[in-house]
Design a protein around this motif. Sequence first.
Motif, mmCIF file in Angstrom:
data_model
loop_
_atom_site.group_PDB
_atom_site.id
_atom_site.type_symbol
_atom_site.label_atom_id
_atom_site.label_comp_id
_atom_site.label_asym_id
_atom_site.label_seq_id
_atom_site.Cartn_x
_atom_site.Cartn_y
_atom_site.Cartn_z
ATOM 1 N N VAL A 1 -3.937 -1.212 11.024
ATOM 2 C CA VAL A 1 -5.105 -0.014 11.220
ATOM 3 C C VAL A 1 -4.710 1.261 11.048
ATOM 4 O O VAL A 1 -4.344 2.505 10.223
ATOM 5 C CB VAL A 1 -6.111 0.310 11.795
ATOM 6 C CG1 VAL A 1 -6.612 1.363 11.739
ATOM 7 C CG2 VAL A 1 -7.041 -1.322 11.699
ATOM 8 N N VAL B 1 0.877 -1.204 -0.219
ATOM 9 C CA VAL B 1 -0.292 0.160 0.300
ATOM 10 C C VAL B 1 1.272 1.550 -0.172
ATOM 11 O O VAL B 1 0.963 2.169 -0.573
ATOM 12 C CB VAL B 1 -1.066 0.119 0.828
ATOM 13 C CG1 VAL B 1 -1.330 1.494 1.303
ATOM 14 C CG2 VAL B 1 -1.753 -1.073 1.618
ATOM 15 N N ALA C 1 -8.698 -4.054 5.927
ATOM 16 C CA ALA C 1 -8.592 -3.531 7.094
ATOM 17 C C ALA C 1 -10.284 -3.467 8.319
ATOM 18 O O ALA C 1 -10.335 -3.782 9.605
ATOM 19 C CB ALA C 1 -8.465 -1.858 7.582
ATOM 20 N N VAL D 1 -1.017 2.044 10.909
ATOM 21 C CA VAL D 1 0.108 2.378 9.937
ATOM 22 C C VAL D 1 -0.530 2.659 8.590
ATOM 23 O O VAL D 1 -0.212 3.880 8.078
ATOM 24 C CB VAL D 1 1.102 1.296 9.662
ATOM 25 C CG1 VAL D 1 1.995 1.438 8.828
ATOM 26 C CG2 VAL D 1 2.056 1.401 11.257
ATOM 27 N N LEU D 2 -1.527 1.579 8.391
ATOM 28 C CA LEU D 2 -1.987 1.906 6.675
ATOM 29 C C LEU D 2 -2.511 3.259 6.964
ATOM 30 O O LEU D 2 -2.296 4.533 5.495
ATOM 31 C CB LEU D 2 -3.250 1.416 6.673
ATOM 32 C CG LEU D 2 -2.695 -0.483 6.230
ATOM 33 C CD1 LEU D 2 -4.075 -1.513 6.278
ATOM 34 C CD2 LEU D 2 -1.954 -0.440 4.934
ATOM 35 N N VAL E 1 0.285 6.479 6.080
ATOM 36 C CA VAL E 1 0.876 6.347 5.088
ATOM 37 C C VAL E 1 -0.110 6.529 4.084
ATOM 38 O O VAL E 1 0.163 7.432 3.350
ATOM 39 C CB VAL E 1 1.157 4.596 4.912
ATOM 40 C CG1 VAL E 1 1.547 4.713 3.383
ATOM 41 C CG2 VAL E 1 2.643 4.081 5.794
#
Lengths: 352, 49
Positions: B17, A182, A210, B19-20, B23
């Motif tokens: 979650v 990602v 998620a 981290v995503l 980023v």
Amino acid sequence: MAHGYKIIQWTPFKKSYDAALLLGVLVFISAYLVGALAFAPQGERALPIQVALRALGACAFSLLTLILLIGPLARLSPRFLPLLYNRRHLGVTCFLLALIHGALVLLWYHGFSDLNPFVSLLASNPSYDSIQGFPFESLGVIALLILFVMAATSHDFWNNVLGPNMWKALHMLVYWAYALIVAHVMLGAVQGEKSPLHAIVVGASAALIALLHVVAGWRETRRDTKLADAKNDGWLRVGPPNDIPNSRAHIVTPPEGERIAVFRDGARIYAISNVCRHQGGPLGEGRIIDGCVTCPWHGFQYRPQDGKAPAPFTERIAVYRTRIEDGVVFVHSDPAPSGEEVAPSVIAGAQQ
Amino acid sequence: MNRAQRRAHARLWPILVLVLLSVSAAALVAKARIDSAAIEAVAVLAGDE
Ligand code: HEM
Ligand code: FES
């Protein structure tokens, strides 16, 4: 896979699964190529080799998203369980697509310089401290290494060598690989594109993955805290025997230890550990086929009376004593001594 | 999954979650900045003419 397991009973489409995978990959890549080569505005058209390597990266990412959807979907609804069956083929295919993607990048973008292509790939852009110009390729390299380790150890041989817990811990690295990819796309393709399509697709995929994992995990945790009614003497209440569908199980959570699957086979009630020896699949969500409890994940089988896999297999799981009292099934939370056969409880007045 | 594996998942996902989210947010902010800087540059150039 356990002996005598008939593939056709659990996943009638097992063979077509691989064919569908191949077809899906081909359709995806063709659609990407046609879309990018035919419909891109004049002047923004990339070279076919560039479009091809992007298509491969996009296909690998989409496949990984699909792979990561299957786990939580199967936890949320048994309808998706058959998809788990060949998930490793999806994983290996994803690795191969990503490998070709990386190799083409290496050849096309770094193959013509005087530098060693690998040095060029990792060192030609040193802006590791910036976001906009971040050398996002390095994130792809780490993700590819993780995918490689997973593809290389995907065979059951490695599951046996490493043991299911170590194997599972290793394969949980896939989530980090996904996060890296990602980031690879967000810091790479998204920055270079005018259209927001990449950001939307990747953002929505990551959000969906998620969300499903968090919801499935929350449900599992809730199940773990909803303990079975226990008497002081270790007997756990399961419920009326006929509430258990034939050949299927009710799963109960003891105060300590693993969940227990209580099966009904006609008028007989058996109880076994809910955890499959293979990779921890939920046996209580499987069913009895040919007298053996069959794991819903990959079809390992166990005899419900002694927990042993039928010969020539040697796996063994714990079995538990049951009893029926006043029309209610109880199971004892302590497993029976290993290898001992436990007589089933028989539902009074029922047809065998 | 056994208990330990369920616990490992439950511990890992909140971190992932975060981290995503960070980023993606950082990347989109960086892109928005560059895009608006590019638009400004185009406007300046156009104004110069
Ligand atoms: C050796 C490892 C890798 C390298 C060197 C690499 C390099 C690159 C480069 C240079 C681009 C931009 C291409 C361009 O805009 O022309 C790119 C895009 C991309 N990569 Fe990778 N990558 C690697 C691994 C991976 C892996 C493991 C995945 C996913 C499983 C992946 C998924 C993608 C995706 C989805 C794109 C965007 C494609 C598009 O524009 O639609 N990459 N990669
Ligand atoms: S058969 Fe693979 S987990 Fe049970």
